[in-house]
Design a protein around this motif. Structure first.
Motif, PDB file in Angstrom:
ATOM      1  N   GLN A  35       0.837  -1.211   0.000  1.00 16.50           N
ATOM      2  CA  GLN A  35       0.000   0.000   0.000  1.00 16.50           C
ATOM      3  C   GLN A  35       0.868   1.256   0.000  1.00 16.50           C
ATOM      4  OE1 GLN A  35      -0.529  -2.568   2.160  1.00 16.50           O
ATOM      5  NE2 GLN A  35      -2.445  -3.392   1.341  1.00 16.50           N
ATOM      6  N   GLU A  36       1.924   1.245   0.808  1.00 17.58           N
ATOM      7  CA  GLU A  36       2.837   2.388   0.835  1.00 17.58           C
ATOM      8  C   GLU A  36       3.567   2.540  -0.493  1.00 17.58           C
ATOM      9  OE1 GLU A  36       6.710   4.149   3.264  1.00 17.58           O
ATOM     10  OE2 GLU A  36       5.727   2.333   3.997  1.00 17.58           O
ATOM     11  N   SER A  37       3.923   1.405  -1.084  1.00 20.90           N
ATOM     12  CA  SER A  37       4.600   1.435  -2.379  1.00 20.90           C
ATOM     13  C   SER A  37       3.715   2.071  -3.447  1.00 20.90           C
ATOM     14  CB  SER A  37       4.972   0.006  -2.798  1.00 20.90           C
ATOM     15  OG  SER A  37       5.490  -0.020  -4.101  1.00 20.90           O
ATOM     16  N   ILE A  38       2.470   1.652  -3.511  1.00 19.54           N
ATOM     17  CA  ILE A  38       1.543   2.209  -4.509  1.00 19.54           C
ATOM     18  C   ILE A  38       1.322   3.693  -4.258  1.00 19.54           C
ATOM     19  CG2 ILE A  38      -0.859   2.176  -5.291  1.00 19.54           C
ATOM     20  CD1 ILE A  38      -0.780  -0.882  -4.833  1.00 19.54           C
ATOM     21  N   LYS A  39       1.172   4.065  -3.000  1.00 17.85           N
ATOM     22  CA  LYS A  39       0.971   5.482  -2.656  1.00 17.85           C
ATOM     23  C   LYS A  39       2.162   6.312  -3.112  1.00 17.85           C
ATOM     24  CE  LYS A  39       0.062   8.578   1.254  1.00 17.85           C
ATOM     25  NZ  LYS A  39      -0.112   8.668   2.730  1.00 17.85           N
ATOM     26  N   GLN A  40       3.374   5.784  -2.915  1.00 16.58           N
ATOM     27  CA  GLN A  40       4.565   6.532  -3.326  1.00 16.58           C
ATOM     28  C   GLN A  40       4.607   6.689  -4.841  1.00 16.58           C
ATOM     29  OE1 GLN A  40       8.375   6.478  -1.264  1.00 16.58           O
ATOM     30  NE2 GLN A  40       9.262   5.398  -3.011  1.00 16.58           N
ATOM     31  N   VAL A  41       4.309   5.606  -5.574  1.00 21.63           N
ATOM     32  CA  VAL A  41       4.358   5.671  -7.037  1.00 21.63           C
ATOM     33  C   VAL A  41       3.297   6.608  -7.588  1.00 21.63           C
ATOM     34  CG1 VAL A  41       4.055   4.343  -9.161  1.00 21.63           C
ATOM     35  CG2 VAL A  41       5.428   3.405  -7.300  1.00 21.63           C
ATOM     36  N   LEU A  42       2.102   6.561  -7.033  1.00 18.12           N
ATOM     37  CA  LEU A  42       1.049   7.464  -7.490  1.00 18.12           C
ATOM     38  C   LEU A  42       1.427   8.918  -7.204  1.00 18.12           C
ATOM     39  CD1 LEU A  42      -2.187   5.508  -6.503  1.00 18.12           C
ATOM     40  CD2 LEU A  42      -1.125   5.709  -8.750  1.00 18.12           C
ATOM     41  N   GLY A  43       2.141   9.150  -6.097  1.00 16.29           N
ATOM     42  CA  GLY A  43       2.628  10.493  -5.799  1.00 16.29           C
ATOM     43  C   GLY A  43       3.650  10.966  -6.817  1.00 16.29           C
ATOM     44  N   PHE A  44       4.553  10.051  -7.220  1.00 12.72           N
ATOM     45  CA  PHE A  44       5.516  10.391  -8.270  1.00 12.72           C
ATOM     46  C   PHE A  44       4.786  10.884  -9.515  1.00 12.72           C
ATOM     47  CE2 PHE A  44       8.386   6.717  -6.671  1.00 12.72           C
ATOM     48  CZ  PHE A  44       9.170   7.571  -5.927  1.00 12.72           C
ATOM     49  N   ILE A  45       3.789  10.099  -9.924  1.00  5.13           N
ATOM     50  CA  ILE A  45       3.162  10.311 -11.221  1.00  5.13           C
ATOM     51  C   ILE A  45       2.146  11.454 -11.209  1.00  5.13           C
ATOM     52  CG2 ILE A  45       1.770   9.224 -13.024  1.00  5.13           C
ATOM     53  CD1 ILE A  45       2.977   6.525 -12.034  1.00  5.13           C
ATOM     54  N   LYS A  46       1.309  11.478 -10.190  1.00  3.38           N
ATOM     55  CA  LYS A  46       0.236  12.477 -10.149  1.00  3.38           C
ATOM     56  C   LYS A  46       0.720  13.845  -9.698  1.00  3.38           C
ATOM     57  CE  LYS A  46      -3.805  11.120  -8.614  1.00  3.38           C
ATOM     58  NZ  LYS A  46      -4.855  10.525  -7.734  1.00  3.38           N
ATOM     59  N   ASN A  47       1.663  13.847  -8.733  1.00  2.00           N
ATOM     60  CA  ASN A  47       2.084  15.116  -8.136  1.00  2.00           C
ATOM     61  C   ASN A  47       3.508  15.523  -8.489  1.00  2.00           C
ATOM     62  OD1 ASN A  47      -0.423  15.027  -6.719  1.00  2.00           O
ATOM     63  ND2 ASN A  47       0.516  13.748  -5.133  1.00  2.00           N
ATOM     64  N   GLY A  48       4.293  14.589  -9.016  1.00  2.00           N
ATOM     65  CA  GLY A  48       5.696  14.892  -9.286  1.00  2.00           C
ATOM     66  C   GLY A  48       6.494  15.126  -8.022  1.00  2.00           C
ATOM     67  N   THR A  49       6.104  14.425  -6.930  1.00  2.00           N
ATOM     68  CA  THR A  49       6.781  14.608  -5.650  1.00  2.00           C
ATOM     69  C   THR A  49       6.940  13.267  -4.938  1.00  2.00           C
ATOM     70  OG1 THR A  49       4.693  14.963  -4.445  1.00  2.00           O
ATOM     71  CG2 THR A  49       5.815  16.919  -5.325  1.00  2.00           C
ATOM     72  N   VAL A  50       7.789  13.273  -3.891  1.00  6.71           N
ATOM     73  CA  VAL A  50       7.918  12.125  -3.009  1.00  6.71           C
ATOM     74  C   VAL A  50       8.104  12.635  -1.581  1.00  6.71           C
ATOM     75  CG1 VAL A  50      10.444  11.933  -3.270  1.00  6.71           C
ATOM     76  CG2 VAL A  50       9.095   9.909  -2.644  1.00  6.71           C
ATOM     77  N   ASN A  51       7.549  11.903  -0.636  1.00  6.93           N
ATOM     78  CA  ASN A  51       7.749  12.209   0.773  1.00  6.93           C
ATOM     79  C   ASN A  51       9.045  11.540   1.231  1.00  6.93           C
ATOM     80  OD1 ASN A  51       5.282  13.601   1.103  1.00  6.93           O
ATOM     81  ND2 ASN A  51       4.184  11.675   1.311  1.00  6.93           N
ATOM     82  N   THR A  52       9.968  12.312   1.786  1.00  5.89           N
ATOM     83  CA  THR A  52      11.260  11.769   2.189  1.00  5.89           C
ATOM     84  C   THR A  52      11.175  11.145   3.575  1.00  5.89           C
ATOM     85  OG1 THR A  52      12.128  13.713   3.337  1.00  5.89           O
ATOM     86  CG2 THR A  52      12.298  13.683   0.921  1.00  5.89           C
ATOM     87  N   ILE A  53      12.240  10.433   3.921  1.00  4.58           N
ATOM     88  CA  ILE A  53      12.284   9.764   5.213  1.00  4.58           C
ATOM     89  C   ILE A  53      12.255  10.766   6.371  1.00  4.58           C
ATOM     90  CG2 ILE A  53      14.808   9.699   5.401  1.00  4.58           C
ATOM     91  CD1 ILE A  53      14.457   6.764   6.426  1.00  4.58           C
ATOM     92  N   ASP A  54      12.647  12.035   6.095  1.00  2.00           N
ATOM     93  CA  ASP A  54      12.644  13.083   7.112  1.00  2.00           C
ATOM     94  C   ASP A  54      11.342  13.886   7.132  1.00  2.00           C
ATOM     95  OD1 ASP A  54      15.321  12.495   7.879  1.00  2.00           O
ATOM     96  OD2 ASP A  54      16.021  13.570   6.111  1.00  2.00           O
ATOM     97  N   GLY A  55      10.387  13.470   6.316  1.00  2.00           N
ATOM     98  CA  GLY A  55       9.094  14.140   6.320  1.00  2.00           C
ATOM     99  C   GLY A  55       8.969  15.302   5.350  1.00  2.00           C
ATOM    100  N   GLU A  56      10.005  15.552   4.561  1.00  2.00           N
ATOM    101  CA  GLU A  56       9.926  16.612   3.561  1.00  2.00           C
ATOM    102  C   GLU A  56       9.244  16.098   2.299  1.00  2.00           C
ATOM    103  OE1 GLU A  56      13.339  19.051   2.776  1.00  2.00           O
ATOM    104  OE2 GLU A  56      14.331  18.406   4.626  1.00  2.00           O
ATOM    105  N   ILE A  57       8.749  17.022   1.495  1.00  2.00           N
ATOM    106  CA  ILE A  57       8.189  16.690   0.186  1.00  2.00           C
ATOM    107  C   ILE A  57       9.079  17.351  -0.857  1.00  2.00           C
ATOM    108  CG2 ILE A  57       6.210  16.907  -1.352  1.00  2.00           C
ATOM    109  CD1 ILE A  57       4.430  17.069   1.114  1.00  2.00           C
ATOM    110  N   ILE A  58       9.649  16.527  -1.746  1.00  2.00           N
ATOM    111  CA  ILE A  58      10.573  17.062  -2.753  1.00  2.00           C
ATOM    112  C   ILE A  58      10.071  16.713  -4.158  1.00  2.00           C
ATOM    113  CG2 ILE A  58      12.563  16.960  -1.206  1.00  2.00           C
ATOM    114  CD1 ILE A  58      13.444  14.413  -2.739  1.00  2.00           C
ATOM    115  N   PRO A  59      10.439  17.524  -5.148  1.00  2.00           N
ATOM    116  CA  PRO A  59      10.008  17.236  -6.521  1.00  2.00           C
ATOM    117  C   PRO A  59      10.830  16.104  -7.145  1.00  2.00           C
ATOM    118  CG  PRO A  59      11.379  19.194  -6.479  1.00  2.00           C
ATOM    119  CD  PRO A  59      11.180  18.795  -5.051  1.00  2.00           C
TER     120      PRO A  59
END
Length: 241
Positions: free
Chosen positions: A185-209
């Motif tokens: 579930q986390e994997s799918i959420k991360q991939v959908l974030g890549f594609i839909k938003n052009g971002t990823v949530n980092t291990i430190d809680g930041e959101i980067i492009p």
């Protein structure tokens, strides 16, 4: 949106044939970090059978640690290692009347080149000198992508379905207990974030492009097949609309 799904194969994983029925691109180990001529040939035959794009997956000469040992080699050695492995795989690909279309460095070679411009340029130059039409897969936004642009190679920004990210855009080192994503579930959420938003949530809680053109599943991972099936379903559904 059309997104390429790739897997690292020919590395002794148990799911190679099943993954080849799901993914679009196969990165086939060239015998240095894993595999052998027989394993390479078999992986190529399976890729041809399932109409999957074939790529070389060159790595450091480090089977003992699966290509994950840091090696500070001179640029000419990096160039030679890369060219040698690409050529070896290509010979077997041609035997099957198939075509190699991309190159993706493996493991520590990939990670070092992502952060080392000189190494990235050596790899990109080897790919270009072998065949300037080959596409170089590199960590999104890294020196590998910059090197491909500089030399004039086609390239694809790669993102990872099963790895966590640092704020720098680098992957979290595998020695970290939270480097790998174990939940589909986390994997799918991360991939959908890549594609839909052009971002990823980092291990430190930041959101980067991030730029995402191809998504990697590690074929040797225990969750590889489950992740691939679920990702394929998600990427084929209306979740991307």
């Amino acid at each position: 949106m059309k997104i390429d799904l790739n897997a690292d194969l020919g590395e002794g994983g148990q799911f190679d044939e099943a993954l080849l029925q799901i993914v679009n691109s196969a990165n086939i180990a060239c015998g240095f970090h894993a595999g052998s001529p027989d394993i390479m040939a078999n992986a190529i035959k399976l890729a041809v059978k399932y109409n999957v794009k074939i790529g070389a997956h060159p790595g450091f000469p480090d089977k003992e640690n699966f290509g994950r040992t840091r090696m500070d080699l001179p640029p000419q050695s990096i160039y030679n290692l890369t060219l040698y492995q690409i050529a070896a795989l290509d010979a077997l690909v041609k035997k099957e009347n198939a075509t190699m279309v991309h190159v993706k460095p493996h493991g520590m070679m990939y990670n070092q080149a992502a952060q080392d411009k000189t190494m990235a340029l050596a790899i990109a130059q080897a790919v270009y000198d072998f065949n300037p039409n080959l596409t170089l897969f590199g960590l999104s936004g890294s020196f590998l992508i910059d090197a491909a642009k500089e030399i004039g190679l086609p390239y694809m920004n790669e993102v990872f379905a099963d790895r966590r990210y640092q704020a720098s855009g680098s992957l979290v080192d595998r020695s970290h207990p939270k480097a790998m994503i174990e939940s589909e579930q986390e994997s799918i959420k991360q991939v959908l974030g890549f594609i839909k938003n052009g971002t990823v949530n980092t291990i430190d809680g930041e959101i980067i492009p991030v730029a995402a053109q191809t998504v990697c599943i590690h074929g040797d991972g225990p969750h590889a097949l489950l992740f691939a099936k679920n990702l394929h379903a998600a990427l084929s559904s209306d979740k991307l609309e």
